[in-house]
Design a protein around this motif. Structure first.
Motif, short mmCIF file in Angstrom:
data_model
loop_
_atom_site.label_atom_id
_atom_site.label_comp_id
_atom_site.label_asym_id
_atom_site.label_seq_id
_atom_site.Cartn_x
_atom_site.Cartn_y
_atom_site.Cartn_z
N LEU A 197 0.84 -1.21 0.00
CA LEU A 197 0.00 0.00 0.00
C LEU A 197 0.87 1.25 0.00
O LEU A 197 0.64 2.18 -0.76
N PHE A 198 1.86 1.25 0.87
CA PHE A 198 2.71 2.43 0.95
C PHE A 198 3.50 2.62 -0.33
O PHE A 198 3.74 3.75 -0.76
N VAL A 199 3.88 1.51 -0.95
CA VAL A 199 4.60 1.66 -2.21
C VAL A 199 3.68 2.28 -3.27
O VAL A 199 4.09 3.13 -4.05
N MET A 200 2.41 1.88 -3.24
CA MET A 200 1.48 2.48 -4.20
C MET A 200 1.26 3.97 -3.89
O MET A 200 1.16 4.79 -4.79
N GLY A 201 1.20 4.28 -2.61
CA GLY A 201 1.10 5.70 -2.22
C GLY A 201 2.30 6.47 -2.73
O GLY A 201 2.18 7.57 -3.26
N PHE A 202 3.44 5.82 -2.61
CA PHE A 202 4.67 6.43 -3.14
C PHE A 202 4.51 6.70 -4.63
O PHE A 202 4.83 7.78 -5.11
N MET A 203 4.01 5.71 -5.37
CA MET A 203 3.99 5.86 -6.82
C MET A 203 3.11 7.04 -7.23
O MET A 203 3.46 7.81 -8.11
N VAL A 204 1.97 7.17 -6.58
CA VAL A 204 1.07 8.27 -6.93
C VAL A 204 1.69 9.61 -6.54
O VAL A 204 1.81 10.53 -7.35
N ILE B 117 8.34 13.60 1.00
CA ILE B 117 7.42 12.75 1.77
C ILE B 117 6.89 11.65 0.86
O ILE B 117 6.99 10.47 1.17
N GLY B 118 6.36 12.08 -0.30
CA GLY B 118 5.83 11.09 -1.24
C GLY B 118 6.91 10.14 -1.70
O GLY B 118 6.70 8.94 -1.79
N GLY B 119 8.08 10.70 -1.99
CA GLY B 119 9.13 9.90 -2.61
C GLY B 119 10.07 9.23 -1.64
O GLY B 119 10.76 8.29 -2.00
N PHE C 153 7.18 7.79 2.32
CA PHE C 153 6.28 6.65 2.04
C PHE C 153 7.07 5.35 1.83
O PHE C 153 6.76 4.34 2.48
N PRO C 154 8.09 5.35 0.97
CA PRO C 154 8.88 4.12 0.86
C PRO C 154 9.54 3.72 2.18
O PRO C 154 9.66 2.53 2.47
N LEU C 155 9.94 4.73 2.95
CA LEU C 155 10.61 4.42 4.21
C LEU C 155 9.64 3.70 5.16
O LEU C 155 10.00 2.70 5.79
N ILE C 156 8.41 4.20 5.23
CA ILE C 156 7.42 3.55 6.09
C ILE C 156 7.11 2.16 5.52
O ILE C 156 6.99 1.18 6.27
N ALA C 157 7.03 2.08 4.19
CA ALA C 157 6.85 0.76 3.56
C ALA C 157 7.98 -0.16 4.01
O ALA C 157 7.76 -1.31 4.40
N GLY C 158 9.21 0.38 3.99
CA GLY C 158 10.37 -0.40 4.40
C GLY C 158 10.27 -0.84 5.85
O GLY C 158 10.63 -1.96 6.20
N PHE C 159 9.76 0.05 6.71
CA PHE C 159 9.62 -0.32 8.12
C PHE C 159 8.63 -1.47 8.28
O PHE C 159 8.88 -2.43 9.00
N ASN D 126 -3.14 3.53 9.09
CA ASN D 126 -1.93 4.33 8.99
C ASN D 126 -1.77 4.84 7.57
O ASN D 126 -1.61 6.04 7.34
N PHE D 127 -1.88 3.93 6.61
CA PHE D 127 -1.66 4.33 5.23
C PHE D 127 -2.69 5.37 4.78
O PHE D 127 -2.34 6.42 4.25
N TRP D 128 -3.96 5.08 5.00
CA TRP D 128 -4.97 5.98 4.45
C TRP D 128 -4.94 7.35 5.12
O TRP D 128 -5.11 8.37 4.46
N LEU D 129 -4.70 7.36 6.44
CA LEU D 129 -4.58 8.67 7.10
C LEU D 129 -3.41 9.46 6.52
O LEU D 129 -3.52 10.65 6.23
N MET D 130 -2.30 8.78 6.34
CA MET D 130 -1.13 9.49 5.82
C MET D 130 -1.36 9.92 4.38
O MET D 130 -1.01 11.04 3.99
N PHE D 131 -1.94 9.03 3.59
CA PHE D 131 -2.11 9.34 2.17
C PHE D 131 -3.07 10.51 1.99
O PHE D 131 -2.79 11.48 1.28
#
Lengths: 337, 840, 137
Positions: B357-364, B400-402, B405-411, B431-436
């Motif tokens: 999910l976070f990676v997708m958030g990153f991509m957008v 943040i986007g770039g 988001f990947p960092l949180i994905a990584g965590f 977590n993801f949706w609130l952040m996104f």
């Protein structure tokens, strides 16, 4: 609760919010817009923006569509054993990268062309103003002499040239409605040209962080037909009126004694200070404190006695004056039209 | 198998690899796993602090003409928010993640210098604390994270605010360089057997590229901040236009660091994405090679576009066109990576877990940030939106986007390898949706506020200019985003109560998932033998391979037990080459860092005696560090013989290969420093009508020329030693080095005498400032070469232990090489200072 | 476990939004109703732009007016509860209107300058200032 509802309504209305000037307010306070096409340079940049925006939107849509298809189409897991990079989807890679390169190259070429057209105006500007950035106001000079501060008039419909300097820190001169910004750098003179297509009042601000009051370092440019502009320029270059009323004469004496003259100049008088803005025609200006408050008696009085609350950290100390002296001083300053 | 792959049940071995014991053990802990975790925790703490600062700023901006805080406080928060996020959060936390994970991802045991890892952490912590201690005195840095001169110079920032910033920054950046140094060597030279260059996990490729960039980029900012500190403390004139200095010099140096910095942050994040997507699509990357090439080319190109931060400073159109083009073209490799990711997802079967999910958030989000980035590369458009909220929106989309988001994905993804636990999926989704949502609500309106003429870094804006609503929405969004972060913290805390998870809960492919969750401190008892890019997907067993290698890894699992052994592998083929001793726990890293922190901290208050004391502490710590008292004793002739037969050398001290790499990188740093100094000299010279100024008379020509002759002849004598072997020519080696040292010494004396003849000082003109700095650097390089030669002489004379001859050999080589670099610096500086004025 | 955390997170959202609203309220209190019902909102808007135009906020703290944080003169919150104007005039609407129009005549030498308000403007402003009495706070 009503307040909250009101705010909600306000926020909901943002989509329709076009930022039209509040009719009751002076127009120096009105919204500006990079895309408003009110000046020749801004107009061309705004065309560049719409090109960039449409290209970017297209790219965004294509990429997101591809991504969504990729995410929700049926895929398969790689089987156990030696992993081979799959070449069947390589076309996406080639196509995507190819398109990226093409779009970016077009953008680059377009950049060159637009830079060429923006490099200089077709007609050589007849006028040059010198703008000197100060902490935190703008000194407006013409032919080597300060003629105004934080406010200047330009003729509409013709290009105007600005030479930009600073003798302190770096500032940046930005009039979003008319043109892009240019920095004022000590030891590195810069210049900028712009043209206001229509008469109007345009708000500008400092765009480079320049210290504690960077946030309140604005200015106003008033574009008007050539004839009106020339009248203004002549007036702006003239010396100050002699104080007429009795109160004003007392006020002038206070101005000289109180130390105001140590920082401010009023051409035609003994006041020759060079630290603060010149005040020769102060009351003809629209604003005070670098286009942050309207130039009215009340604001002026407050500014004199407590400039540090209005613009904390600015270079003008709050003045200790008796109430009476303040009235005299105000009378004098209000006569400087 | 009761134990997960790679774990040991031998008590001695476990004891050897355990972090130090005792009440103060944490002060002397070394090794990547405890230190890596500290990096992560500290980095995250700084992230939270920086975030809270941002929330306060958003509250102030929620309303026009708001009076929540004074402009001074706002400027302090604004400066510290930027500095914290860029210097104390992103780079350290990425380096920390790599420090923690690199050894297990590479299938090896630790980074090359465990004590240096610890030092990097303490330097980072103390640098951050030094910067933040300013808040206690109410004098936090207030000149912005970019610290443009002359605003931050002695005239316009007479307070000590910026000294905290500059000196804290120097310590934190030094830490960044050291971590980078280690990671480069680890990735290049310390991998599992069989891990060729083409099998390195993409994240580590990204770290390799980013770390190499750090070496160059961070040096320039260190030097720029040195200039500024000298201007502030000693009255030099680097940035005083009236004395021949240049305010633009700062901007060039700062952005020569600052732009690569963005990619230094983004490339590892992209690496994380390239690691995660294959796992959650169950497909290999469509093109590993393309991704690696994209990373490398982005890294190289990123050094050629710094001036796009300076489009409004009034540069010639031709220059602007060049930097415009570069800024646009740099998007190509990133576009390539994007399509590799999409194509990989296209092929695969998506498993929707939080990391994905976070990676997708990153991509957008990153797509938006990247597109606005290309727009900003177009100089005319930049003239409008530069330093406006449009830019604020852009770089938050990128950072943040770039990156976040990947960092949180990584965590989420690597948490089993950090704490051993999996984080909750349900809270993960929240977590993801609130952040996104919060992120987009907060930052999208900023694009529009920029169009509406809102400049950056303003503490308020007047009413009635149409900015109130955008800002109010941004503030709301910021709080939603912050709630998302809070959910992350809660999720993390909740996860700590869970039992440890399986070694490989995601069904991932890379080596860190072979060992237990969390990995033991040594990561692998039996080093895995790698046969492909996706070892856990491709190989049933990790300890199978050719007989020799199997024999070696099996042997290494049982010997040595009482000292920490690391392995060096061939850069290209990943063949085992050396087994060497890593290090013991030590108090020296923290002592050294403390000494430096005292020294820098005292400088803020002009307390130079205390500052000198700090340096003395640091020096003593360094000397003790270099001569550890306990060396490994456990040796086994038969085993060492066996390794030798396989072409693997065993050293019960540091590895010669790594020593060579270290010297190579150190000299790279020295040459970067030289390059930056010379750039400064020539930049200033073109910036001034008369250079050198009339008042500056060059003197001491004869002595200076003689000094050059001495150093050149010294070099010839040193170069001659290449002909002598250690075995036969030992006395000749000693003689040559001794003579060369004497010659260098005389050269130094002559040069100092030449400089003492000069009539100008470093305060009168920028020419004097850079002149004396180059002179100081010249002498510093001479001293370095002399020290290296002395160490070589010492070892040649006194170290006859046959087991350590390789080490002596490396010392000799390094002395020779550092002499070459020293001479290059000397001649370049002599040419610049004495000859170049006559050629221009 | 997760549910507990979820509840905490939910509370956090409410808390955050509360914080924002409070911080806004602090600065921009309710727009007061200077005149009852029908025309109320128009009047207060007009009055507040008059206050901004003349610069009252430069010297006085006036809740609800952006940037009106002056410390030169007395704060004007809950003005209806004030007993005197300028220290000696009883606080009646007539006196307030006169004071606003020409403070120098009522008390020569006071620091507050005469700003040449029309009587309509002075009444609007007076109405605005008294409006605070209706405020629930």
């Amino acid at each position: 609760m009503a307040t909250i509802m009101m705010r909600v309504r306000q926020i909901a209305g943002i989509a329709l919010y076009l930022g039209l000037a509040n009719a009751q307010e002076a127009s120096w306070r009105s919204p500006v817009n990079v895309l408003s096409r009110k000046g020749l340079v801004a107009d061309q940049i705004s065309t560049i923006w719409w090109f960039l925006f449409s290209t970017a939107s297209l790219v965004f849509l294509v990429v997101i569509t591809l991504l969504l298809i990729a995410l929700f189409k049926k895929g398969q897991a790689v089987p156990k054993g030696p992993v081979q990079e799959n070449s069947s989807v390589r076309p996406i890679l080639y196509l995507g990268t190819g398109l990226t390169i093409i779009v970016l190259l077009i953008t680059a070429v377009y950049t060159f062309i637009s830079m060429r057209t923006l490099a200089a105006p077709s007609q050589k500007p007849a006028l040059t103003f010198e703008i000197v950035g100060k902490q935190w106001w703008w000194d407006v000079r013409y032919e080597g002499e300060s003629i105004s501060a934080n406010e200047l008039h330009i003729p509409s419909g013709e290009p105007v040239h600005f030479s930009l300097h600073s003798d302190n820190v770096i500032h940046s001169f930005w009039l979003p409605d008319l043109a892009g910004k240019r920095d004022l750098i000590p030891g590195h003179p810069n210049s900028l040209w712009l043209q206001a297509d229509e008469p109007g009042t345009y708000r500008g601000s400092c765009a480079e962080f320049c210290g504690v009051q960077h946030g309140k370092m604005n200015f106003t440019v008033i574009a008007e037909p050539r004839a009106a502009f020339e009248t203004w320029l002549e007036h702006a270059r003239a010396e100050a009126n002699a104080a007429v009323s009795e109160e004003a004469r007392v006020g002038q004496a206070i101005f000289m004694q109180q130390g105001c003259a140590g920082c401010h100049s009023i051409r035609g008088t003994a006041a020759q200070g060079e630290i603060g803005p010149e005040l020769t025609h102060l009351s003809s200006r629209l604003t005070l404190a670098a286009a942050n408050i309207p130039n009215t008696t009340g604001h002026l009085a407050a500014w004199i006695v407590d400039s540090q609350s209005i613009k904390p950290g600015n270079r003008m100390p709050s003045q200790k004056l008796s109430g009476e002296d303040l009235q005299f001083l105000l009378s004098y300053l209000m006569e400087l039209n | 198998m009761s134990l997960p792959y790679g774990s040991s049940n031998d008590d001695t071995f476990i004891e050897t690899w355990k972090s130090a014991a005792g009440p103060f053990a944490w002060l002397r802990a070394v090794n990547n796993s405890p230190i890596g975790k500290r990096f992560l925790v500290t980095g995250f703490a700084f992230f939270l602090i920086g975030g809270i600062q941002a929330l306060f700023m958003r509250l102030q901006l929620a309303k026009p003409e708001n009076n929540l805080m004074s402009p001074e406080l706002y400027n302090q928060l604004m400066s510290m928010h930027g500095s914290t996020m860029l210097f104390l959060f992103v780079v350290p936390i990425l380096e920390g993640l790599a420090t923690l994970l690199a050894p297990s991802m590479l299938g090896t045991r630790d980074l090359p210098f465990p004590r240096l890892t610890a030092f990097a952490y303490w330097a980072y912590l103390f640098g951050g604390v030094l910067m933040y201690s300013s808040f206690l005195l109410g004098v936090a840095p207030n000149g912005g994270w970019f610290a443009y001169v002359p605003l931050t110079g002695p005239e316009f920032s007479p307070g000590i605010n910026m000294d905290f910033w500059l000196l804290g920054l120097e310590l934190a950046e030094a830490s960044g360089i050291i971590s980078a140094f280690e990671l480069i060597i680890a990735v290049l030279a310390m991998r599992a057997p069989g891990m060729t260059l083409g099998r390195i996990p993409v994240f580590l490729w990204a770290m390799l590229v980013a770390s190499s960039m750090i070496l160059f980029a961070f040096m320039t900012v260190l030097i720029a901040s040195l200039y500024l500190e000298l201007d502030r403390k000693l009255g030099t004139a680097f940035f005083s236009p009236e004395l021949g200095g240049s305010t633009l010099l700062w901007q060039h140096l700062f952005w020569f660091f600052g732009h690569p910095e963005v990619y230094i942050q983004f490339l590892p994040a992209a690496g994380i994405v390239s690691m995660i997507i294959p796992v959650f699509c169950r497909q290999p990357l469509v093109s590993y090679t393309a991704v690696v090439l994209a990373l490398v080319s982005t890294g190289v190109m990123s050094f050629g576009l710094w001036a796009h931060h300076m489009f409004t400073t009034g540069m010639p159109d031709i220059t602007a066109s060049f930097f415009s083009t570069m800024s646009i073209v740099v998007a190509i490799p990133t576009g390539l990576q994007f399509f590799v990711w999409i194509a990989t997802i296209w092929r695969g079967k998506v498993i929707w877990k939080t990391p994905m999910l976070f990676v997708m958030g990153f991509m957008v989000n990153f797509l938006i940030g990247g597109l606005t980035g290309v727009m900003l590369g177009v100089a005319p458009f930049d003239w409008q939106v530069h330093d406006s909220y449009f830019v604020v929106a852009h770089f938050h989309y990128v950072l943040i986007g770039g990156v976040v988001f990947p960092l949180i994905a990584g965590f989420y993804y690597w948490m089993p390898k950090i704490t051993g636990k999996l984080m909750g999926e349900r809270l993960g989704r929240w977590n993801f949706w609130l952040m996104f949502v919060g992120f987009n609500v907060a930052f999208f309106p900023m694009h529009l506020a920029g169009f509406r003429g809102m400049p950056r870094r303003v503490y308020t804006y007047i009413e009635g200019i149409g900015l109130a609503n955008y800002n109010l929405i941004s503030t709301l969004g910021a709080f939603i985003f912050a709630t998302g972060i809070l959910v992350f913290v809660l999720n993390f805390l909740a996860s700590l109560r869970q039992p440890n998870t399986d070694p490989n809960p995601w069904g991932a492919y890379s080596l860190e998932w072979a060992t237990s969750s969390p990995p033991p401190p040594y990561a692998f008892l039996t080093l895995p033998i790698v046969k492909g890019r996706y070892p856990l997907w491709e190989q049933e067993q990790l300890d199978k391979g050719d007989e020799e290698t199997v024999d070696m890894v099996k042997t290494l699992a049982s010997w040595p037990l009482s000292w920490q052994a690391g392995v060096v592998t061939d850069v290209f083929t990943g063949r085992l080459r050396e087994v060497f001793w890593l290090a013991n726990p030590s108090y020296m890293p923290i002592t050294l860092a403390t000494g430096l922190a005292i020294s820098l901290g005292a400088m803020i208050f002009d307390s130079y005696w205390l500052s000198a004391l700090g340096l003395v502490i640091a020096l003593i710590a360094y000397l003790v560090w270099m001569n550890p008292r306990q060396r490994p004793t456990e040796n086994d002739k038969t085993i060492e013989e066996k390794f030798k037969r396989f072409g693997v050398a065993v050293y019960r001290y540091s590895s010669p290969t790594i020593a060579r790499w270290s010297l190579f990188l150190t000299m790279g740093i020295a040459l970067t420093t030289l390059g930056t100094f010379l750039f400064t000299y020539f930049f200033l010279s073109t910036n001034t009508p008369v250079w050198p100024p009339e008042s500056a008379k060059l003197g001491g020509w004869t002595a200076a020329v003689l000094a050059q002759l001495f150093t050149v002849s010294g070099l010839v004598i040193v170069a001659w030693t290449q002909r002598y072997s250690m075995a036969g020519g030992r006395t000749k080696l000693i003689r040559h080095f001794a003579i060369a040292s004497v010659l260098d010494f005389v050269a130094g004396g002559l040069q100092i005498w030449a400089y003492s003849q000069l009539s100008f000082s470093w305060t009168s003109h920028a020419y004097g400032s850079i002149f004396y700095l180059l002179a100081a650097f010249q002498l510093f390089m001479l001293i370095t070469a002399l020290v290296m030669a002395s160490i070589a002489l010492f070892r040649l004379n006194f170290n006859h232990d046959p087991a350590e001859q390789e080490r002596v050999q490396v010392t000799v080589e390094n002395a020779r090489r550092s002499n070459y670099v020293m001479l290059a610096c000397w001649l370049a500086i002599f040419f610049t200072l004495y000859l170049s004025p006559h050629l221009m | 476990m997760f549910r507990g955390a979820l509840i905490i997170a939910g509370l956090a959202v409410i808390l955050h939004i509360g914080v924002i609203l409070i911080s806004l309220e602090r600065v921009k209190a309710k727009p007061p109703l200077a005149m009852p019902d029908t025309t109320g909102r128009v009047v207060s808007q007009e009055a507040s732009s008059l206050l901004k135009h003349y610069g009252c906020g430069g010297c006085h703290y006036i809740p609800g007016i952006a940037g009106a944080n002056g410390k030169v003169g007395p704060g004007l919150e809950q003005f209806a509860n004030r007993a005197y104007i300028a220290g000696h005039l009883p606080n009646t609407p007539e006196n307030l209107v006169h004071w606003l129009m020409n403070p120098q005549r009522l008390e020569p030498g006071t620091a507050m300058p005469t700003m040449n308000l029309t009587s309509t403007e002075a009444k609007l402003i007076a109405g605005f200032l008294y409006g605070y009495d209706n405020d629930a706070r």
